[in-house]
Motif scaffolding. Structure first.
Motif, short mmCIF file in Angstrom:
data_model
loop_
_atom_site.label_atom_id
_atom_site.label_comp_id
_atom_site.label_asym_id
_atom_site.label_seq_id
_atom_site.Cartn_x
_atom_site.Cartn_y
_atom_site.Cartn_z
N GLU A 1 0.83 -1.20 0.00
CA GLU A 1 0.00 0.00 0.00
C GLU A 1 0.86 1.25 0.00
OE1 GLU A 1 -2.18 -2.87 2.95
OE2 GLU A 1 -0.11 -2.35 2.42
N SER A 2 0.30 2.33 -0.53
CA SER A 2 0.95 3.63 -0.49
C SER A 2 -0.11 4.71 -0.64
CB SER A 2 2.01 3.76 -1.59
OG SER A 2 1.42 3.66 -2.88
N GLY A 3 0.27 5.96 -0.40
CA GLY A 3 -0.62 7.08 -0.63
C GLY A 3 -1.23 7.69 0.61
N GLY A 4 -0.96 7.13 1.78
CA GLY A 4 -1.49 7.69 3.00
C GLY A 4 -0.81 9.00 3.36
N GLY A 5 -1.38 9.68 4.35
CA GLY A 5 -0.82 10.94 4.78
C GLY A 5 -1.75 11.69 5.69
N LEU A 6 -1.42 12.96 5.93
CA LEU A 6 -2.21 13.84 6.78
C LEU A 6 -3.02 14.80 5.92
CD1 LEU A 6 -2.90 15.10 9.56
CD2 LEU A 6 -0.83 16.49 9.30
N VAL A 7 -4.32 14.84 6.15
CA VAL A 7 -5.21 15.75 5.43
C VAL A 7 -6.19 16.39 6.39
CG1 VAL A 7 -5.04 14.50 3.23
CG2 VAL A 7 -6.84 13.91 4.86
N LEU B 1 -5.41 6.15 -2.18
CA LEU B 1 -4.53 5.07 -1.77
C LEU B 1 -4.31 4.11 -2.93
CD1 LEU B 1 -5.99 4.18 1.74
CD2 LEU B 1 -4.34 5.97 1.12
N SER B 2 -3.12 3.53 -2.98
CA SER B 2 -2.79 2.55 -4.01
C SER B 2 -2.36 1.24 -3.37
CB SER B 2 -1.65 3.06 -4.90
OG SER B 2 -2.02 4.23 -5.59
N CYS B 3 -2.66 0.15 -4.03
CA CYS B 3 -2.24 -1.18 -3.59
C CYS B 3 -1.67 -1.90 -4.79
CB CYS B 3 -3.43 -1.95 -3.01
SG CYS B 3 -3.09 -3.69 -2.65
N ALA B 4 -0.36 -2.10 -4.79
CA ALA B 4 0.32 -2.78 -5.89
C ALA B 4 0.43 -4.27 -5.57
CB ALA B 4 1.70 -2.18 -6.11
N ALA B 5 -0.06 -5.11 -6.47
CA ALA B 5 -0.03 -6.55 -6.28
C ALA B 5 1.16 -7.17 -7.00
CB ALA B 5 -1.33 -7.17 -6.78
N SER B 6 1.56 -8.34 -6.54
CA SER B 6 2.75 -9.00 -7.07
C SER B 6 2.56 -9.58 -8.46
CB SER B 6 3.21 -10.10 -6.11
OG SER B 6 2.18 -11.06 -5.91
N GLY B 7 1.32 -9.82 -8.85
CA GLY B 7 1.04 -10.41 -10.14
C GLY B 7 -0.38 -10.13 -10.58
N PHE C 1 -6.21 -10.37 -10.21
CA PHE C 1 -7.56 -9.82 -10.12
C PHE C 1 -8.62 -10.72 -10.74
CE2 PHE C 1 -5.30 -5.47 -10.31
CZ PHE C 1 -4.94 -5.60 -8.98
N SER C 2 -8.24 -11.65 -11.59
CA SER C 2 -9.21 -12.53 -12.22
C SER C 2 -9.77 -13.57 -11.25
CB SER C 2 -8.59 -13.23 -13.43
OG SER C 2 -7.50 -14.06 -13.04
N ASN D 1 -5.86 -3.08 -14.29
CA ASN D 1 -5.34 -4.42 -14.52
C ASN D 1 -3.93 -4.41 -15.12
OD1 ASN D 1 -7.73 -5.53 -13.56
ND2 ASN D 1 -8.62 -5.79 -15.60
N ALA D 2 -3.66 -3.46 -15.99
CA ALA D 2 -2.36 -3.39 -16.63
C ALA D 2 -1.25 -3.10 -15.63
CB ALA D 2 -2.36 -2.33 -17.73
N LYS D 3 -1.58 -2.36 -14.57
CA LYS D 3 -0.60 -2.01 -13.55
C LYS D 3 -0.67 -2.91 -12.32
CE LYS D 3 -0.42 2.89 -14.79
NZ LYS D 3 -0.61 4.27 -14.31
N ASN D 4 -1.59 -3.87 -12.32
CA ASN D 4 -1.79 -4.75 -11.16
C ASN D 4 -1.97 -3.93 -9.88
OD1 ASN D 4 -1.51 -7.14 -12.71
ND2 ASN D 4 0.72 -7.02 -12.54
N THR D 5 -2.77 -2.88 -9.97
CA THR D 5 -2.92 -1.96 -8.87
C THR D 5 -4.39 -1.68 -8.59
OG1 THR D 5 -0.80 -0.90 -9.37
CG2 THR D 5 -2.33 0.34 -8.00
#
Length: 120
Positions: A6-12, A20-26, A29-30, A73-77
């Motif tokens: 995960e990434s994209g958190g912070g103070l607002v 927020l983003s979640c990058a998967a290893s492969g 999603f199917s 899907n192209a970015k697995n995110t």
């Protein structure tokens, strides 16, 4: 073995937005439903949003109309767009990949979490 980051958190400030983003290893999603959960200090982990392999989405009542889950899907995110943020949205947000079997068994994989703080 599924890995999620995960990434994209912070103070607002209240009323602000974060994505927020979640990058998967492969390309999972199917076969995996992708979920966002969150855990606030001193509270139990709670469900936030889900997107199924077919593209259907589900949301907790507390975030309906404010949060949107999507995927590339192209970015697995997987993404969680959070608008009109409230102080009660403050929590560590976790990405989850869940594969549901006919038997009722579920394979769960979790990211490390990203902190979201909503404060004036």
């Amino acid at each position: 073995q599924v890995q999620l980051v995960e990434s994209g958190g912070g103070l607002v400030q209240p009323g602000g937005s974060l994505r927020l983003s979640c990058a998967a290893s492969g390309s999972i999603f199917s076969v995996n439903a992708m979920n966002w959960y969150r855990q606030a200090p001193g509270k139990q982990r709670e469900f936030v949003a889900q997107i199924t392999p077919g593209g259907n989405t589900n949301y907790a009542d507390s975030v309906k109309g404010r949060f949107t889950i999507s995927r590339d899907n192209a970015k697995n995110t997987v993404y969680l767009q959070m608008n009109s943020l409230k102080p009660e949205d403050t929590a560590v947000y976790y990405c989850n990949a869940a594969r549901y079997y006919v038997s009722g068994h579920v394979d769960d994989y979790w990211g490390q979490g990203t902190q979201v703080t909503v404060s004036s």
